[in-house]
Enzyme design. Structure first.
Site, PDB file in Angstrom:
ATOM      1  N   LEU A  57       0.871  -1.170   0.000  1.00  0.00           N
ATOM      2  CA  LEU A  57       0.000   0.000   0.000  1.00  0.00           C
ATOM      3  C   LEU A  57       0.909   1.221   0.000  1.00  0.00           C
ATOM      4  O   LEU A  57       1.901   1.246   0.740  1.00  0.00           O
ATOM      5  CB  LEU A  57      -0.918   0.020   1.232  1.00  0.00           C
ATOM      6  N   ASP A  58       0.587   2.227  -0.822  1.00  0.00           N
ATOM      7  CA  ASP A  58       1.470   3.392  -0.879  1.00  0.00           C
ATOM      8  C   ASP A  58       1.386   4.187   0.420  1.00  0.00           C
ATOM      9  O   ASP A  58       0.523   3.952   1.271  1.00  0.00           O
ATOM     10  CB  ASP A  58       1.164   4.261  -2.107  1.00  0.00           C
ATOM     11  N   ILE A  59       2.274   5.133   0.574  1.00  0.00           N
ATOM     12  CA  ILE A  59       2.436   5.832   1.851  1.00  0.00           C
ATOM     13  C   ILE A  59       1.176   6.579   2.275  1.00  0.00           C
ATOM     14  O   ILE A  59       0.908   6.743   3.470  1.00  0.00           O
ATOM     15  CB  ILE A  59       3.650   6.800   1.772  1.00  0.00           C
ATOM     16  N   ASN A  60       0.365   7.012   1.311  1.00  0.00           N
ATOM     17  CA  ASN A  60      -0.846   7.772   1.625  1.00  0.00           C
ATOM     18  C   ASN A  60      -2.098   6.899   1.713  1.00  0.00           C
ATOM     19  O   ASN A  60      -3.201   7.428   1.854  1.00  0.00           O
ATOM     20  CB  ASN A  60      -1.069   8.867   0.578  1.00  0.00           C
ATOM     21  N   THR A  61      -1.945   5.581   1.609  1.00  0.00           N
ATOM     22  CA  THR A  61      -3.077   4.654   1.688  1.00  0.00           C
ATOM     23  C   THR A  61      -3.029   3.904   3.012  1.00  0.00           C
ATOM     24  O   THR A  61      -1.961   3.485   3.466  1.00  0.00           O
ATOM     25  CB  THR A  61      -3.043   3.656   0.521  1.00  0.00           C
TER      26      THR A  61
END
Length: 357
Positions: free
Chosen positions: A182-186
């Site tokens: 999951l990306d850093i903002n998810t």
């Protein structure tokens, strides 16, 4: 005067044209005979030369030896053994091998190498010997983790930022492998396992394991746009689409949707919405397969899954059922309340901040 008794016989008269025809036909006969003779002579010489000189004859084609007749290499693929040993997913280990970080008996390993774990072979990653004695008896364990925004899906960060591995329980002889990223903002559900083969199969697009996200979008969404997102949109890495889109609420141009994907490409949910001019302002993964994010689990908290859920995931990707678990049944019945978990997560976060300062 009487004619003589011997009279010369009168020769027949031939015209010039008939002579030409006669000469032409005779010449053709001679040519046909000579041509036939030359061909027979050439064939005779050719056969004689070929019989004397074996190098002039075409070699006979060798029989094709099929792969099934060839002896198979012994042992298992190196990346499969190391994945089962908890050193990463098969794709991660293949990258390590290609980079020359893995060695077998002191020699740099290559993709396709096989080893026999029972032979006592020494395998190293970055110079460190890997214990392979437990690869046949390693119990498959799976964690459910609620990833908060701001954490990276990597084991270490050169900038010292928090990672999803910081809060996981410590293991001896193996390690946790993230099932996807999951990306850093998810934020939201992230699975971890000790079984590299399970992680690899769950991530592979061919398995078509559903991932469901709750997404808040900013922009004007209409029915035509939703139809395009369901049908498929051409992204820079290929065609992509949502299997399902369900409106869940919102006011004005800030709306919430639950969307389902069958694969996990990088930032795929965000890129699909952005292709329609819509901005994603919040993204939470809420389901992986039939495993839903547990209610009451705080951000940064984890929960080890019981044998039933572990075997559901294994059956989903065609792996045999696990018969053992390290989860204490009595301890599981006395699981801490969500408030206690939140306090523990908060204490950890405060300690981590003081440590970095």
């Amino acid at each position: 005067m009487k004619p003589s008794q011997k009279q010369t016989q009168r020769q027949p008269h031939f015209s010039k044209d008939s002579a030409k025809k006669r000469d032409f036909s005779a010449k053709n006969d001679r040519r046909s005979v000579s041509r036939t003779a030359r061909i027979e002579t050439a064939n005779t010489k050719k056969s004689a030369v070929n019989s004397d000189n074996k190098f002039l004859s075409k070699p006979k084609a060798k029989p094709v030896v099929r792969a099934s007749n060839q002896p198979k290499a012994e042992g298992e693929k190196l990346q499969k053994v190391l994945a089962r040993a908890g050193q990463g997913s098969r794709r991660e280990i293949e990258t390590m091998i290609a980079a020359g970080r893995v060695s077998v008996e002191g020699k740099i390993a290559t993709l396709g190498d096989r080893i026999d774990v029972h032979s006592g072979v020494k395998v190293r990653i970055d110079g460190q010997i890997i214990n392979l004695s437990h690869t046949q008896k390693e119990i498959c364990r799976v964690l459910m983790y609620y990833k908060p925004e701001g954490e990276l899906c990597t084991r270490s960060d050169p900038e010292g930022r928090a990672t999803v591995f910081d809060r996981l329980p410590r293991l001896t002889g193996s390690r946790w492998i993230a099932v996807g990223r999951l990306d850093i903002n998810t934020s939201g559900l992230l699975l971890f396992t000790t079984d590299g083969e399970l992680a690899n199969r769950l991530m592979h697009p061919s398995r078509e394991v559903e991932r469901e996200y709750s997404v808040r979008v900013f922009g004007q969404v209409d029915d035509a746009m939703l139809a395009r997102l369901r049908k498929g949109v051409q992204l820079e890495d290929g065609l992509a689409n949502f299997k399902e889109i369900k409106f869940t609420g919102g006011v004005g141009i800030n709306q919430w949707y639950d969307v389902t994907l069958m694969e996990g490409r990088n930032r795929e949910v965000r890129r699909l919405w952005e292709s329609q001019g819509i901005q994603v302002s919040r993204l939470i993964r809420i389901r992986y397969g039939n495993i839903k994010l547990m209610k009451g689990l705080p951000r940064g908290g984890w929960e080890e899954m019981d044998l039933e859920n572990v075997n559901y995931l294994r059956e989903l990707v065609g792996l045999p059922a696990e018969t053992e678990t390290k989860l204490d049944v009595k301890q599981a019945s006395r699981r801490p309340k969500s408030g206690q978990i939140r306090k523990a997560v908060k204490r950890y976060s405060e300690m981590n901040k003081r440590y970095k300062k």
